[in-house]
Design a protein around this motif. Structure first.
Motif, PDB file in Angstrom:
ATOM      1  N   ARG A  82       0.815  -1.185   0.139  1.00  0.00           N
ATOM      2  CA  ARG A  82       0.025  -0.145   0.067  1.00  0.00           C
ATOM      3  C   ARG A  82       0.754   1.475  -0.131  1.00  0.00           C
ATOM      4  NH1 ARG A  82      -3.573  -3.037   3.505  1.00  0.00           N
ATOM      5  NH2 ARG A  82      -2.171  -2.111   5.236  1.00  0.00           N
ATOM      6  N   LEU A  83       1.845   1.411   0.688  1.00  0.00           N
ATOM      7  CA  LEU A  83       2.763   2.333   0.846  1.00  0.00           C
ATOM      8  C   LEU A  83       3.370   2.692  -0.620  1.00  0.00           C
ATOM      9  CD1 LEU A  83       4.471   4.605   2.343  1.00  0.00           C
ATOM     10  CD2 LEU A  83       6.159   2.916   3.097  1.00  0.00           C
ATOM     11  N   CYS A  84       3.959   1.474  -1.198  1.00  0.00           N
ATOM     12  CA  CYS A  84       4.683   1.931  -2.301  1.00  0.00           C
ATOM     13  C   CYS A  84       3.459   2.310  -3.640  1.00  0.00           C
ATOM     14  CB  CYS A  84       5.129   0.408  -3.027  1.00  0.00           C
ATOM     15  SG  CYS A  84       5.899   0.352  -4.401  1.00  0.00           S
ATOM     16  N   THR A  85       2.497   1.775  -3.366  1.00  0.00           N
ATOM     17  CA  THR A  85       1.501   2.104  -4.461  1.00  0.00           C
ATOM     18  C   THR A  85       0.967   3.356  -4.260  1.00  0.00           C
ATOM     19  OG1 THR A  85       0.306  -0.080  -4.467  1.00  0.00           O
ATOM     20  CG2 THR A  85      -0.962   1.721  -5.042  1.00  0.00           C
ATOM     21  N   MET A  86       0.757   3.922  -2.964  1.00  0.00           N
ATOM     22  CA  MET A  86       0.593   5.436  -2.895  1.00  0.00           C
ATOM     23  C   MET A  86       1.559   6.392  -2.999  1.00  0.00           C
ATOM     24  SD  MET A  86      -1.076   5.015   1.215  1.00  0.00           S
ATOM     25  CE  MET A  86      -1.236   7.074   1.613  1.00  0.00           C
ATOM     26  N   VAL A  87       3.054   6.174  -2.714  1.00  0.00           N
ATOM     27  CA  VAL A  87       4.030   6.785  -3.398  1.00  0.00           C
ATOM     28  C   VAL A  87       4.156   6.949  -4.904  1.00  0.00           C
ATOM     29  CG1 VAL A  87       6.460   6.895  -3.613  1.00  0.00           C
ATOM     30  CG2 VAL A  87       5.487   6.174  -1.175  1.00  0.00           C
ATOM     31  N   THR A  88       3.730   5.774  -5.456  1.00  0.00           N
ATOM     32  CA  THR A  88       3.768   5.705  -6.993  1.00  0.00           C
ATOM     33  C   THR A  88       2.840   6.534  -7.424  1.00  0.00           C
ATOM     34  OG1 THR A  88       4.812   3.369  -6.942  1.00  0.00           O
ATOM     35  CG2 THR A  88       3.642   4.151  -8.942  1.00  0.00           C
ATOM     36  N   LEU A  89       1.553   6.640  -7.258  1.00  0.00           N
ATOM     37  CA  LEU A  89       0.417   7.340  -7.422  1.00  0.00           C
ATOM     38  C   LEU A  89       0.834   8.930  -7.231  1.00  0.00           C
ATOM     39  CD1 LEU A  89      -2.569   5.402  -6.129  1.00  0.00           C
ATOM     40  CD2 LEU A  89      -1.834   5.587  -8.486  1.00  0.00           C
ATOM     41  N   ALA A  90       1.535   9.218  -6.000  1.00  0.00           N
ATOM     42  CA  ALA A  90       1.780  10.561  -5.756  1.00  0.00           C
ATOM     43  C   ALA A  90       2.762  11.086  -6.586  1.00  0.00           C
ATOM     44  CB  ALA A  90       2.316  10.602  -4.320  1.00  0.00           C
ATOM     45  N   VAL A  91       3.788  10.381  -7.099  1.00  0.00           N
ATOM     46  CA  VAL A  91       4.838  10.686  -8.149  1.00  0.00           C
ATOM     47  C   VAL A  91       3.980  10.933  -9.592  1.00  0.00           C
ATOM     48  CG1 VAL A  91       6.813  10.033  -9.473  1.00  0.00           C
ATOM     49  CG2 VAL A  91       6.781   9.747  -7.069  1.00  0.00           C
ATOM     50  N   ILE A  92       3.221  10.165  -9.948  1.00  0.00           N
ATOM     51  CA  ILE A  92       2.526  10.275 -11.142  1.00  0.00           C
ATOM     52  C   ILE A  92       1.477  11.466 -11.211  1.00  0.00           C
ATOM     53  CG2 ILE A  92       0.607   9.312 -12.517  1.00  0.00           C
ATOM     54  CD1 ILE A  92       1.635   6.330 -11.458  1.00  0.00           C
ATOM     55  N   VAL A  93       0.961  11.802 -10.081  1.00  0.00           N
ATOM     56  CA  VAL A  93       0.141  13.020 -10.066  1.00  0.00           C
ATOM     57  C   VAL A  93       1.092  14.033 -10.165  1.00  0.00           C
ATOM     58  CG1 VAL A  93      -1.383  14.483  -8.692  1.00  0.00           C
ATOM     59  CG2 VAL A  93      -1.665  12.038  -8.613  1.00  0.00           C
ATOM     60  N   ALA A  94       2.133  14.106  -9.471  1.00  0.00           N
ATOM     61  CA  ALA A  94       3.196  15.322  -9.595  1.00  0.00           C
ATOM     62  C   ALA A  94       3.485  15.661 -10.823  1.00  0.00           C
ATOM     63  CB  ALA A  94       4.031  15.156  -8.630  1.00  0.00           C
ATOM     64  N   ILE A  95       4.077  14.311 -11.670  1.00  0.00           N
ATOM     65  CA  ILE A  95       4.326  14.489 -12.923  1.00  0.00           C
ATOM     66  C   ILE A  95       3.375  15.221 -13.564  1.00  0.00           C
ATOM     67  CG2 ILE A  95       4.521  13.002 -15.014  1.00  0.00           C
ATOM     68  CD1 ILE A  95       6.314  11.042 -13.318  1.00  0.00           C
ATOM     69  N   ASN A  96       2.299  14.924 -13.747  1.00  0.00           N
ATOM     70  CA  ASN A  96       1.121  15.658 -14.494  1.00  0.00           C
ATOM     71  C   ASN A  96       0.747  16.874 -14.112  1.00  0.00           C
ATOM     72  OD1 ASN A  96      -0.233  13.331 -16.311  1.00  0.00           O
ATOM     73  ND2 ASN A  96       0.383  12.329 -14.802  1.00  0.00           N
ATOM     74  N   VAL A  97       0.931  17.253 -12.996  1.00  0.00           N
ATOM     75  CA  VAL A  97       0.627  18.570 -12.522  1.00  0.00           C
ATOM     76  C   VAL A  97       1.830  19.362 -13.006  1.00  0.00           C
ATOM     77  CG1 VAL A  97       0.821  20.087 -10.386  1.00  0.00           C
ATOM     78  CG2 VAL A  97      -0.758  17.745 -10.456  1.00  0.00           C
ATOM     79  N   LEU A  98       2.996  19.029 -13.056  1.00  0.00           N
ATOM     80  CA  LEU A  98       4.136  19.804 -13.457  1.00  0.00           C
ATOM     81  C   LEU A  98       4.189  19.926 -14.956  1.00  0.00           C
ATOM     82  CD1 LEU A  98       6.754  18.194 -11.195  1.00  0.00           C
ATOM     83  CD2 LEU A  98       5.967  20.534 -11.224  1.00  0.00           C
ATOM     84  N   PHE A  99       3.480  19.086 -15.535  1.00  0.00           N
ATOM     85  CA  PHE A  99       3.470  19.145 -17.130  1.00  0.00           C
ATOM     86  C   PHE A  99       2.332  20.303 -17.390  1.00  0.00           C
ATOM     87  CE2 PHE A  99       1.261  18.129 -21.012  1.00  0.00           C
ATOM     88  CZ  PHE A  99       2.502  18.343 -21.893  1.00  0.00           C
TER      89      PHE A  99
END
Length: 401
Positions: A108-125
């Motif tokens: 669950r922790l790994c999944t949450m961190v992965t999702l957070a990074v994906i959201v950040a990538i799209n926000v930054l773009f």
């Protein structure tokens, strides 16, 4: 990414999609199997990575959205998700039943961190400005563009972290296992070493741009090739032990099925209820083996009134005196008693005699386990003691009026 028609990406992607399709029925039957679900997720993501990193797909995504470089955050998100799925699968793969709660917590922790990074990538773009479509050199072309630069660095940092983590986890676990699992782990570890080289190439090219140089060949030529081979190695590494386990299981069942043939033939006439093979020649080995074992037990039950304790004990004493191991001696003794009982049962059927009292029957121990049945079947086919007892029973039945 010089493969303008995308064939070098689509072909391995198609292979991985086929592998995912082969696993899908098992997942449909066992939807709560977390390990199987993780494997299918990994294969689907690997397929998507290959599909979306091909030049024709990049162009199609940009045209479909009407946004230059819209494919970039999609590809970065997929690669990040693929890396996270790898770590989750390793957690679930390497954990035992006693580690269930800890494994779920780490997953669950790994999944949450992965999702957070994906959201950040799209926000930054979304915050950045990348008006010029760059299909091959986006990393270096926008290396100094606000927000786009941060998006690229975040993606590479997450990718590098996953690569280091997976390399260490796989190498450590590979020391403790053998066979196909070890080979699979080493493939995964080597794949992630290539991932690290990919990240080094990307960081070097970006750093060169910041310093006023031009090392774009690292980002455009070398890095994509490394990533392509890496993804294929990693997916193969995960699939190899699972395929090997399935093939080994099937092989063991077929081998047991054929080893039980002498016992099945011995009892063929005494088998009263044979399971019909609805699938004919395509009947799975699981059903074939179940039928053969059921028929054997049914046949033993049928001839059990004609089992004689003295035949079994005499054969057991002879085998132990000859230096046989206890398991082998018991298997021969059971087989000898059974062979004799089949002869007597056959004569009784021909003479239409009634069954003898079951209280005189010895207890056969070999049928209590699959390995015991196999030993008993082998004794029926090869033991001189069994042949002697069968011949004695034939002579006894022929001399009895």
């Amino acid at each position: 990414m010089n493969d303008s028609n995308g064939l070098g990406f689509y072909l391995p992607g198609a292979m991985l999609l086929v592998a995912a399709g082969l696993k899908a029925p098992a997942l449909y039957r066992n939807p709560r199997d977390e390990l199987l679900r993780s494997v299918v997720t990994l294969l689907v993501l690997a397929t998507a990575v290959f599909g979306f990193t091909a030049i024709p797909t990049l162009v199609a995504v940009n045209r479909f959205t009407g946004i230059p470089n819209a494919a970039a955050p999609v590809v970065f998100s997929l690669l990040t998700a693929f890396s996270g799925a790898n770590i989750v699968l390793i957690f679930r793969w390497s954990s035992g039943p006693e580690d269930g709660e800890r494994t779920r917590r780490l997953s669950r922790l790994c999944t949450m961190v992965t999702l957070a990074v994906i959201v950040a990538i799209n926000v930054l773009f979304a915050l950045g400005n990348a008006p010029v479509e760059r299909l091959r050199d986006l990393d270096t072309y926008y290396a100094s563009t606000p927000y786009i630069r941060e998006m690229i660095l975040l993606y590479l940092a997450a990718h590098t972290t996953a690569a280091v983590t997976m390399t260490l986890l796989c190498r450590r676990w590979a020391r403790e296992v053998h066979g196909a699992l070890r080979a699979g782990l080493l493939l995964i570890a080597f794949g992630y070493v290539l991932n690290l080289l990919y990240d080094i190439a990307k960081f070097s090219a970006i750093g060169a741009r910041w310093a006023g140089g031009d090392w774009d060949f690292l980002s455009i030529g070398i890095a994509p090739a490394l990533a392509s081979v890496s993804a294929l190695l990693i997916a193969t590494g995960f699939v190899l032990p699972l395929v090997s386990q399935h093939v080994t299981g099937q092989w063991e069942m077929w081998r047991r099925y054929f080893r039980l043939r002498p016992l099945s033939r011995e009892l063929r006439g005494a088998t009263r209820h044979s399971i019909h093979l609805a699938g004919g020649p395509w009947t799975p080995i699981e059903i074939r083996l179940t039928q053969r074992e059921s028929d054997i037990h049914d046949g033993i039950l049928t001839v059990s009134p004609y089992l004689h304790a003295d035949v079994r004990e005499r054969a057991l004493e002879e085998e132990l005196a000859a230096g046989r191991s206890t398991d082998e001696a018991v298997a021969v003794a059971d087989a000898a008693a059974l062979a004799s009982a089949v002869v007597l049962w056959s004569r009784a059927q021909g003479a239409r005699e009634g069954a003898v009292a079951k209280t005189a029957s010895p207890v056969l121990t070999s049928p209590n386990s699959p390995s015991g049945l196999v030993r008993m079947s082998r004794a029926l086919a090869t033991s001189a003691t069994v042949r002697s007892c069968r011949q004695s029973a034939v002579l006894q039945s022929s001399s009895t009026p």
